[in-house]
Write an enzyme that holds these catalytic residues in place. Structure first.
Site, PDB file in Angstrom:
ATOM      1  N   GLU A 164       0.801  -1.235   0.000  1.00  0.00           N
ATOM      2  CA  GLU A 164       0.000   0.000   0.000  1.00  0.00           C
ATOM      3  C   GLU A 164       0.833   1.284   0.000  1.00  0.00           C
ATOM      4  OE1 GLU A 164      -2.721  -0.410   3.289  1.00  0.00           O
ATOM      5  OE2 GLU A 164      -3.714  -2.136   2.412  1.00  0.00           O
ATOM      6  N   GLU A 280      -5.892 -10.891  -1.640  1.00  0.00           N
ATOM      7  CA  GLU A 280      -6.725 -10.738  -0.430  1.00  0.00           C
ATOM      8  C   GLU A 280      -8.200 -10.631  -0.795  1.00  0.00           C
ATOM      9  OE1 GLU A 280      -5.357  -7.472   2.032  1.00  0.00           O
ATOM     10  OE2 GLU A 280      -3.256  -7.939   1.664  1.00  0.00           O
TER      11      GLU A 280
END
Ligand code: XIL
Length: 367
Positions: A164, A280
């Site tokens: 991220e 994910e």
């Protein structure tokens, strides 16, 4: 209307969903429609990809959960236990016991094991902010990567080295998230992180992992463009980076999704020589209708939409969901429903019954 009729009515195939038109037969909605007993990992293998899941705390305590993971997963990743906050609670004292137990579980059952995650702005230990500064940040990051990736050298399928790092909001700095790493080391922290991971575990696939890359929104466009620019920069400098991880936290009913856009983006990433992983995947039902049949159907629909797109990309190697059963999911707390009903974002019910989402994943893997 039975389960087969639901499929026939297009509930898993993109038909309009009218909750009022559906009976409230709860037990039917909770069951899968599998016509075969093939496991997801076996179906994935036939397709030439790996399928797996994050393993949360239940893998240590529930036989039923463990058996379900063993049945369906060819690869697992600790949901939390490899994050910095967990393994080095006290500065200088690493505790790898929870990771080691999960790795042993994976190895005993012939499953590959992912590493998640080495460099992230979240799940940092409490001591971090007072102990790390511009003078030592680079060495602290290098030591952490060397210690953790080095300890599991040769045992990790793929590492989420940096998680991220992109922020296209006004808070971002030239598209990069304004993290302590960026502030203290500068934009080169990315390159340093990948080089250090490659030196510590030369066999692992090194992944850049992020969210917000799926939707056909303006934000999605901007984040894909920024991610592509960052990956191009790293690749053109010869940085050892091997794959892009699309986290895949999506929402049902799925809106604002254009498979052509995602497919093209994956192609652009692949053209850089990188593989694609879905790391994910889960489908929030926070805003989906309360009716369980409708809810499970729209969740299944979202799985199908994403997977049929990503699995058609030749560069896709791996798909993991963020958990397998609704009995444990981070979405219970991070995306709760306003009506207070338990969330149902995963492939199995809380009592380990296959849901329509399981069938959607199985059918997508079948192609
Ligand atoms: C989440 C876990 O599921 C939670 O248990 C934990 O408390 C916080 O992190 N993106 C990521 C994952 O990369 O590490 C996050 O996992 C979910 C969002």
């Amino acid at each position: 209307m039975n389960r087969r009729d639901l499929i026939g009515a297009g509930l898993l195939g993109g038909g309009a969903l009218l909750s009022s038109a559906l009976p409230k037969v709860v037990h039917a909605a909770t069951m899968g429609t599998a016509t075969t007993t093939a496991s997801l990992s076996a179906l994935a293998k036939q397709r030439g990809v790996l399928f797996g899941t994050a393993i949360g705390p239940l893998v240590a305590t529930s036989d039923a959960y463990r058996q379900t993971v063993v049945a369906d997963a060819g690869i697992v990743v600790p949901e939390y236990e490899m994050k910095w906050r967990f393994i080095e609670k006290t500065k200088g004292v690493y505790d790898f016991s929870a990771v080691d137990r999960r790795l042993a579980f994976a190895q005993q059952n012939g499953m590959a094991f992912r590493g998640h995650t080495l460099v992230w702005h979240q799940s940092m230990p409490d001591w971090f902010s007072s102990a790390v500064n511009a003078d030592n940040a680079r060495q602290v990051m290098i030591n952490h990567i060397t210690n953790v990736a080095g300890r599991y050298k040769g045992k990790i399928h793929s590492w989420d080295v940096v998680n991220e790092a992109i922020d296209i909001s006004p808070q971002g700095v030239g598209d990069l998230r304004n993290t302590p790493w960026l502030q203290m080391i500068g934009p080169d922290y990315l390159q340093i992180a990948y080089e250090t991971a490659a030196a510590a575990d030369p066999g692992a696939t090194l992944v850049y992992n992020d969210y917000g890359l799926i939707y056909a929104s303006a934000g999605g466009d901007a984040k894909r463009a920024a991610t592509l620019r960052m990956l191009e920069r790293l690749v053109s400098r010869g940085v050892p980076i091997h794959a892009l991880g699309l986290q895949g936290h999506i929402e049902a009913p799925i809106r604002n999704f254009d498979p052509n856009i995602l497919y093209r983006f994956c192609g652009d990433v692949a053209a850089l020589g990188l593989k694609i992983m879905v790391t994910e995947l889960d489908v929030s039902d926070q805003y989906a209708p309360a009716d369980i049949i409708v809810r499970d159907a729209v969740v299944a629909e979202a799985y199908k939409a994403i997977l049929s797109c990503v699995l058609s990309v030749p560069a896709t190697t791996t798909v993991l969901t963020w958990g397998l059963s609704d009995v444990h999911t981070w979405l219970s707390s991070s995306r709760p429903r306003s009506d207070g009903l338990p969330v149902r974002p995963l492939l199995y019910t809380d009592t380990m019954q296959k849901k329509m989402a399981w069938d959607a994943v199985a059918n997508s893997l079948r192609g």
